[in-house]
Design a protein around this motif. Structure first.
Motif, PDB file in Angstrom:
ATOM      1  N   GLU A  80       0.818  -1.213   0.000  1.00 20.51           N
ATOM      2  CA  GLU A  80       0.000   0.000   0.000  1.00 20.51           C
ATOM      3  C   GLU A  80       0.852   1.263   0.000  1.00 20.51           C
ATOM      4  OE1 GLU A  80      -3.285  -0.212   2.880  1.00 20.51           O
ATOM      5  OE2 GLU A  80      -2.905  -2.379   2.957  1.00 20.51           O
ATOM      6  N   PHE A  81       2.133   1.125   0.296  1.00 13.33           N
ATOM      7  CA  PHE A  81       3.051   2.253   0.300  1.00 13.33           C
ATOM      8  C   PHE A  81       3.829   2.354  -1.012  1.00 13.33           C
ATOM      9  CE2 PHE A  81       1.945   1.640   4.607  1.00 13.33           C
ATOM     10  CZ  PHE A  81       2.186   2.817   5.288  1.00 13.33           C
ATOM     11  N   GLY A  82       3.579   1.430  -1.928  1.00 12.07           N
ATOM     12  CA  GLY A  82       4.281   1.453  -3.208  1.00 12.07           C
ATOM     13  C   GLY A  82       5.741   1.096  -3.097  1.00 12.07           C
ATOM     14  N   ILE A  83       6.110   0.341  -2.066  1.00 10.83           N
ATOM     15  CA  ILE A  83       7.510  -0.027  -1.826  1.00 10.83           C
ATOM     16  C   ILE A  83       7.809  -1.340  -2.557  1.00 10.83           C
ATOM     17  CG2 ILE A  83       9.171  -0.717  -0.053  1.00 10.83           C
ATOM     18  CD1 ILE A  83       7.573   1.072   1.903  1.00 10.83           C
ATOM     19  N   LEU A 287      -6.330  14.457  13.431  1.00 12.45           N
ATOM     20  CA  LEU A 287      -6.240  13.905  12.084  1.00 12.45           C
ATOM     21  C   LEU A 287      -7.322  14.468  11.177  1.00 12.45           C
ATOM     22  CD1 LEU A 287      -5.681  10.105  12.883  1.00 12.45           C
ATOM     23  CD2 LEU A 287      -3.934  11.836  12.377  1.00 12.45           C
ATOM     24  N   LEU A 288      -7.025  14.479   9.874  1.00 14.34           N
ATOM     25  CA  LEU A 288      -8.001  14.750   8.838  1.00 14.34           C
ATOM     26  C   LEU A 288      -8.311  13.434   8.132  1.00 14.34           C
ATOM     27  CD1 LEU A 288      -6.372  17.978   7.334  1.00 14.34           C
ATOM     28  CD2 LEU A 288      -8.461  17.889   8.717  1.00 14.34           C
ATOM     29  N   PRO A 289      -9.577  13.201   7.772  1.00 18.42           N
ATOM     30  CA  PRO A 289      -9.896  11.966   7.053  1.00 18.42           C
ATOM     31  C   PRO A 289      -9.024  11.810   5.818  1.00 18.42           C
ATOM     32  CG  PRO A 289     -11.906  13.126   7.670  1.00 18.42           C
ATOM     33  CD  PRO A 289     -10.761  14.046   7.989  1.00 18.42           C
ATOM     34  N   ALA A 290      -8.528  10.593   5.583  1.00 19.28           N
ATOM     35  CA  ALA A 290      -7.638  10.341   4.451  1.00 19.28           C
ATOM     36  C   ALA A 290      -7.832   8.914   3.965  1.00 19.28           C
ATOM     37  CB  ALA A 290      -6.185  10.576   4.851  1.00 19.28           C
ATOM     38  N   PHE A 291      -7.706   8.738   2.631  1.00 20.82           N
ATOM     39  CA  PHE A 291      -7.951   7.438   2.020  1.00 20.82           C
ATOM     40  C   PHE A 291      -6.935   7.196   0.905  1.00 20.82           C
ATOM     41  CE2 PHE A 291     -11.914   9.148   3.627  1.00 20.82           C
ATOM     42  CZ  PHE A 291     -12.396   8.103   4.398  1.00 20.82           C
ATOM     43  N   LEU A 292      -6.631   5.917   0.683  1.00 20.25           N
ATOM     44  CA  LEU A 292      -5.704   5.528  -0.368  1.00 20.25           C
ATOM     45  C   LEU A 292      -6.422   5.389  -1.710  1.00 20.25           C
ATOM     46  CD1 LEU A 292      -3.589   2.762   1.412  1.00 20.25           C
ATOM     47  CD2 LEU A 292      -2.752   4.975   0.617  1.00 20.25           C
ATOM     48  N   ASP A 293      -5.882   6.056  -2.725  1.00 20.26           N
ATOM     49  CA  ASP A 293      -6.241   5.840  -4.127  1.00 20.26           C
ATOM     50  C   ASP A 293      -7.655   6.236  -4.523  1.00 20.26           C
ATOM     51  OD1 ASP A 293      -3.683   4.807  -4.737  1.00 20.26           O
ATOM     52  OD2 ASP A 293      -4.261   2.864  -3.914  1.00 20.26           O
ATOM     53  N   GLN A 294      -8.460   6.695  -3.595  1.00 17.58           N
ATOM     54  CA  GLN A 294      -9.806   7.182  -3.922  1.00 17.58           C
ATOM     55  C   GLN A 294     -10.291   8.044  -2.750  1.00 17.58           C
ATOM     56  OE1 GLN A 294     -12.556   5.867  -2.010  1.00 17.58           O
ATOM     57  NE2 GLN A 294     -11.196   4.535  -0.827  1.00 17.58           N
ATOM     58  N   PRO A 295     -11.227   8.971  -3.012  1.00 14.75           N
ATOM     59  CA  PRO A 295     -11.590   9.943  -1.980  1.00 14.75           C
ATOM     60  C   PRO A 295     -12.542   9.441  -0.910  1.00 14.75           C
ATOM     61  CG  PRO A 295     -12.698  10.458  -4.036  1.00 14.75           C
ATOM     62  CD  PRO A 295     -11.770   9.314  -4.329  1.00 14.75           C
ATOM     63  N   TYR A 301     -11.451  17.648  -1.110  1.00 11.12           N
ATOM     64  CA  TYR A 301     -10.232  16.953  -0.714  1.00 11.12           C
ATOM     65  C   TYR A 301      -9.028  17.556  -1.431  1.00 11.12           C
ATOM     66  CZ  TYR A 301     -11.192  14.571  -5.163  1.00 11.12           C
ATOM     67  OH  TYR A 301     -11.461  14.297  -6.485  1.00 11.12           O
ATOM     68  N   ILE A 302      -7.864  17.207  -0.912  1.00 12.74           N
ATOM     69  CA  ILE A 302      -6.609  17.482  -1.597  1.00 12.74           C
ATOM     70  C   ILE A 302      -5.968  16.134  -1.917  1.00 12.74           C
ATOM     71  CG2 ILE A 302      -5.425  17.824   0.636  1.00 12.74           C
ATOM     72  CD1 ILE A 302      -3.524  19.763  -0.897  1.00 12.74           C
ATOM     73  N   ARG A 303      -5.635  15.948  -3.173  1.00 10.10           N
ATOM     74  CA  ARG A 303      -5.005  14.708  -3.621  1.00 10.10           C
ATOM     75  C   ARG A 303      -3.494  14.900  -3.581  1.00 10.10           C
ATOM     76  NH1 ARG A 303      -5.143  12.874  -9.814  1.00 10.10           N
ATOM     77  NH2 ARG A 303      -3.432  14.375  -9.761  1.00 10.10           N
ATOM     78  N   LYS A 304      -2.804  14.017  -2.850  1.00 11.97           N
ATOM     79  CA  LYS A 304      -1.366  14.130  -2.657  1.00 11.97           C
ATOM     80  C   LYS A 304      -0.670  12.873  -3.167  1.00 11.97           C
ATOM     81  CE  LYS A 304      -1.792  16.799   1.657  1.00 11.97           C
ATOM     82  NZ  LYS A 304      -1.386  16.864   3.090  1.00 11.97           N
ATOM     83  N   GLY A 333       1.092   6.536  -7.013  1.00  9.79           N
ATOM     84  CA  GLY A 333      -0.250   6.536  -6.451  1.00  9.79           C
ATOM     85  C   GLY A 333      -0.484   7.732  -5.546  1.00  9.79           C
ATOM     86  N   TYR A 334      -1.735   7.897  -5.134  1.00 11.22           N
ATOM     87  CA  TYR A 334      -2.144   9.101  -4.411  1.00 11.22           C
ATOM     88  C   TYR A 334      -2.855   8.758  -3.105  1.00 11.22           C
ATOM     89  CZ  TYR A 334      -1.258  11.653  -8.770  1.00 11.22           C
ATOM     90  OH  TYR A 334      -0.670  12.189  -9.879  1.00 11.22           O
TER      91      TYR A 334
END
Length: 387
Positions: A80-83, A287-295, A301-304, A333-334
């Motif tokens: 999930e970290f792209g490692i 914390l701010l709500p955050a999700f992998l690969d989709q909002p 939202y801000i996509r990082k 990925g974001y």
């Protein structure tokens, strides 16, 4: 928390340069015109209660992040970290050994009306260190001698080196930076870290990371004198290291050759951490709500990018705030994080950089930008605690 104007010292530039702050291009003001990167014409003022509150938030966030690392390692969520998969065992072993770490910087949203909110954790290669420690302390001492400042960064760094030097394979530490950094910021930050280590009694050698050699016969990293390198400080991202054979040597030689920051910091410096934290601590006030690969459930939202730097490749989706920055990141990925704009003070938006040394909160630096994204056009603004 408030913003105040302050008198600019006539010889301010020579003062900060004498302290080592010699890198960087000018920042940008609201009109896009050049602005001094170190801008002491303004500063931020905090009450002691506000600082104590942020300090407590930071230490709690740090402990939560360490719990997140333990969870990721235990459940093997490295993908999930792209490692790359070959690096997973080395990261896990680095964490289980508790390979020693020195520092990190939390980027926070804070406006004085509620708890600090985590934006991201720069845990592997944090910069703006010299200005947060030595430069702004000297400014405070000269301009506001009766005020205080949240700033024990230098003293804590020296103490931390004293704590970890016995955990490293050798008392000689090579301090490395990338000669590919055009601003010189990495070199300045590394030189400052080298100074704090030397003050702690560590034998230090400085060289560009591009000058590190690999001796095939000895299977050992060597410096320009062909001396073995057993303890190495790097201001070079682990994700770049593991992208080539150099990184495979680094992983294979652990722990005979130790790197600072350690390999397990790959999990803290990756923005996938934001989604893991929200999953583990839903609705946590820091914390701010955050999700992998989709909002997820987010409509604003801000996509990082997982591995983005200096505000590159960010996209803000929110009515009236739509913004997108360029860059070279995103292939990995974001992460989608709830958009909560930085507070505005006189047309500028401050992001708080709270420093961790070892496992303790150590001080505060502030970067201020005209736009919604804190990028390489941000200025560094000093702060003080109201006397």
């Amino acid at each position: 928390m408030r913003k105040a104007t302050s008198k600019v010292r006539k010889n301010w530039l020579s003062i900060v340069e004498d302290l080592g702050l010699v890198y960087g291009t000018p920042a940008k003001d609201a009109a896009g015109a050049p602005r001094p990167y170190w801008d002491e014409s303004v500063h931020y003022v905090f009450s002691l209660d506000e600082i104590l509150s942020i300090e407590a938030d930071v230490e709690l966030l740090h402990s939560m992040c360490l719990e997140a690392v333990d969870s990721v390692v235990t459940t093997e969520r490295f993908a999930e970290f792209g490692i790359p998969e070959w690096a997973w065992p080395a990261i896990a072993e680095s964490w289980r050994r508790r390979d020693p770490h020195i520092f990190g910087r939390f980027d926070l949203r804070y406006d004085g009306t509620g708890p600090a909110k985590l934006l991201e954790y720069n845990a592997d290669t944090p910069t703006t260190l010299l200005e947060a420690s030595v430069v702004q302390w000297q400014w405070k001492t000269e301009m506001f001698p009766d005020s205080d400042q949240w700033n024990s960064i230098h003293e804590r760094l020296v103490e931390r080196w004293k704590e970890v030097r016995g955990l490293l394979p050798s008392n000689q530490v090579h301090f490395t930076w990338s000669s590919g950094d055009p601003t010189g910021e990495d070199h300045v930050t590394t030189a400052y870290m080298q100074e704090t280590a030397a003050e702690a009694g560590v034998d230090t050698v400085g060289l560009a990371i591009e000058d590190i050699g690999w001796d095939e016969l000895m299977e050992q990293f060597v410096d320009l004198e062909e001396s073995a390198m057993n303890s190495i400080f790097k201001l070079y991202p682990w994700e770049w290291l593991v992208d080539d054979d150099f990184g495979k040597h680094a992983a294979a030689k652990l722990p005979q050759t130790m790197w600072v920051e350690p390999m397990w910091k790959m999990l803290l410096s990756n923005k996938a951490l934001l989604a893991i934290l929200w999953e583990m601590y839903p609705d946590h006030p820091n914390l701010l709500p955050a999700f992998l690969d989709q909002p997820g459930f987010l409509t604003e939202y801000i996509r990082k990018p997982r591995l983005g730097r200096e505000g590159a490749n960010m996209q803000i989706v929110a009515p009236g705030y739509e913004t997108e920055t360029g860059g070279v990141y995103g292939e990995e990925g974001y992460v989608y994080q709830m958009f909560n704009p930085l507070p505005e003070f006189d047309g500028y938006r401050p992001a708080l950089g709270a420093w961790i040394v070892g496992d303790d909160a150590a001080g505060l630096g502030i970067r201020e930008s005209a736009g919604l994204v804190t990028d390489d056009g941000a200025a560094f603004i000093p702060h003080r605690i109201e006397e």
